[in-house]
Scaffold this active site. Structure first.
Site, mmCIF file in Angstrom:
data_model
loop_
_atom_site.group_PDB
_atom_site.id
_atom_site.type_symbol
_atom_site.label_atom_id
_atom_site.label_comp_id
_atom_site.label_asym_id
_atom_site.label_seq_id
_atom_site.Cartn_x
_atom_site.Cartn_y
_atom_site.Cartn_z
ATOM 1 C CB VAL A 115 36.828 49.712 38.446
ATOM 2 C CG1 VAL A 115 38.025 48.910 37.929
ATOM 3 C CG2 VAL A 115 36.233 50.565 37.338
ATOM 4 N N GLY A 117 34.861 45.978 42.346
ATOM 5 C CA GLY A 117 33.875 45.597 43.366
ATOM 6 C C GLY A 117 34.188 46.172 44.737
ATOM 7 N N GLY A 170 27.133 31.666 40.023
ATOM 8 C CA GLY A 170 26.561 33.009 39.931
ATOM 9 C C GLY A 170 27.556 34.065 39.487
ATOM 10 C CE LYS A 188 34.340 45.128 36.222
ATOM 11 N NZ LYS A 188 34.416 43.678 36.451
#
Ligand code: HSE
Length: 382
Positions: A115, A117, A170, A188
């Site tokens: 959650v 990153g 991306g 998350k």
């Protein structure tokens, strides 16, 4: 620490590169489907090679998805290995298996990168709950959706163009459903709420509304009212129960959430004594995510396992009322009966329960639904 690294994609390669110069941990094995040669780690196609190596004390799961990630992680813990994962879907959907197993086996399990990153969100939640009660968690947890909504709002792009840009950069997958339908955010949210509140929320009862059907006319309408749309999660702990849901939500342009640009995250908690704390940063990407994986490995070296004890299975009750903006090609009696006014082609509802609005949405595909800001009961509806 000797690591068995499962997966050598974006996150796996990041973990490998970040651990390479370190003396306190080394990647001993890499599980990878494709042919790969590494100077300092053995590469295998067979997970059993890693499971059977008693010198590997930690498995880092970076393959993502539910299967075989769950089976590998369960087997690793059964074998007495500690596990770090960045896999929010697995953590949210198999929380009731993974947590009890880690406790039973006395192994360490962490998932900070799952959650936010690179944001130290879950590890800070752990610290917060040592001395106070967390009453709320939520916020902007999906970089792809924020990128799309921000591009539509600030650059005036249409949904398809913004999505195509997110894919080219991306951020979004070729099939963007998990992000744009709110499922990634729901995973998350559930992981965050379970840790914040020390419970195991009934995952199936957490509704998610996404941004798939937002149009540039919606965004123009929001601008006219000084509002910005964000996809947000929300979980609250009340005296008499818990609520949790994901939905597009409107914020005044002066709100912190409204200012979050491109693919950034803004995740907030409310503590009983500390009040609001918000965490802002890169919620995805190779090195931000790998950074938190390596932080979890460092925590293992210091003996720190999961963020909280496994809590009881807990129902979710979304009966709080809100006003909604609903644009649909299929109005019906329920919508007419709850109409308080109109913004352009859309209906502004009177206050309705979150659960009721989401149930209605389930039966009206193609509809865009968005919550009005809190305290907007008397909002100008025409
Ligand atoms: N698809 C996710 C996002 C990646 O866009 O935020 C990180 O979980």
């Amino acid at each position: 620490m000797r690591i068995g690294l499962l997966g050598f994609g974006t996150v796996g390669q990041g973990v490998y590169n970040l651990t390479k110069p370190r003396e306190d941990m080394e990647v001993a094995w890499v599980l990878c489907r494709r042919e790969l040669a590494l100077p300092d780690a053995r590469v295998t196609h067979d997970f059993l090679d890693i499971l059977g190596d008693a010198s590997v004390d930690t498995v880092v799961e970076a393959i993502g998805g539910l299967h075989p990630a769950r089976e590998y992680v369960m087997a690793a813990m059964q074998a007495g290995k500690n596990v770090v994962t960045a896999n929010k879907a697995m953590m949210a959907e198999f929380y009731d298996e993974l947590l009890p197993l880690a406790q039973e086996k006395g192994v360490l399990l962490r998932c900070t990168a799952s959650v936010g990153g690179g944001i130290g969100w879950l590890s800070e939640l752990e610290r917060v709950r040592r001395i106070e009660t967390v009453r709320h968690v939520g916020g902007i947890m999906n970089g792809t959706c924020n990128y799309i909504l921000d591009s539509m709002t600030r650059l005036g792009l249409g949904y398809q163009e913004a999505l195509a840009n997110a894919q080219a950069l991306g951020y979004a997958e070729a099939d963007p459903s998990t992000d744009v339908d709110g499922f990634d955010t729901r995973h998350k949210l559930v992981v965050s709420a379970n840790i914040a509140f020390g419970v195991s929320l009934d995952f199936s009862a957490v509704p998610a509304a996404g941004i798939r059907y937002i149009s540039d006319t919606d965004v123009a309408e929001f601008k006219k009212h000084g509002l910005v749309c964000k996809l947000v999660s929300c979980a609250n702990a009340y005296e008499d129960g818990y609520e949790a849901y994901v939905e597009p939500t409107l914020y005044p342009i002066t709100a912190l959430e409204a200012a979050v640009p491109t693919n950034y995250n803004l995740i907030t908690l409310e503590g009983s004594t500390s009040g609001r704390q918000s965490f802002y940063g890169q919620g995805a990407g190779r090195y931000p995510t790998a950074y938190n994986v390596v932080q979890d490995c460092m925590d293992f070296i210091r003996g720190r396992g999961f963020y909280c004890a496994y809590g009881p299975k807990t129902p979710v009750r979304n009966d709080r009322k809100k006003c909604y903006y609903i644009r649909t090609a299929h109005p019906d009696g329920w919508l007419e009966g709850h109409t308080a006014g109109h913004w352009g082609e859309a209906v502004i509802t009177e206050q309705v329960a979150v659960a009721e609005a989401h149930d209605w949405l389930q039966n009206h595909p193609g509809t865009f639904l968005c919550a009005l800001p809190d305290g907007k009961e008397g909002i100008e509806t025409c």
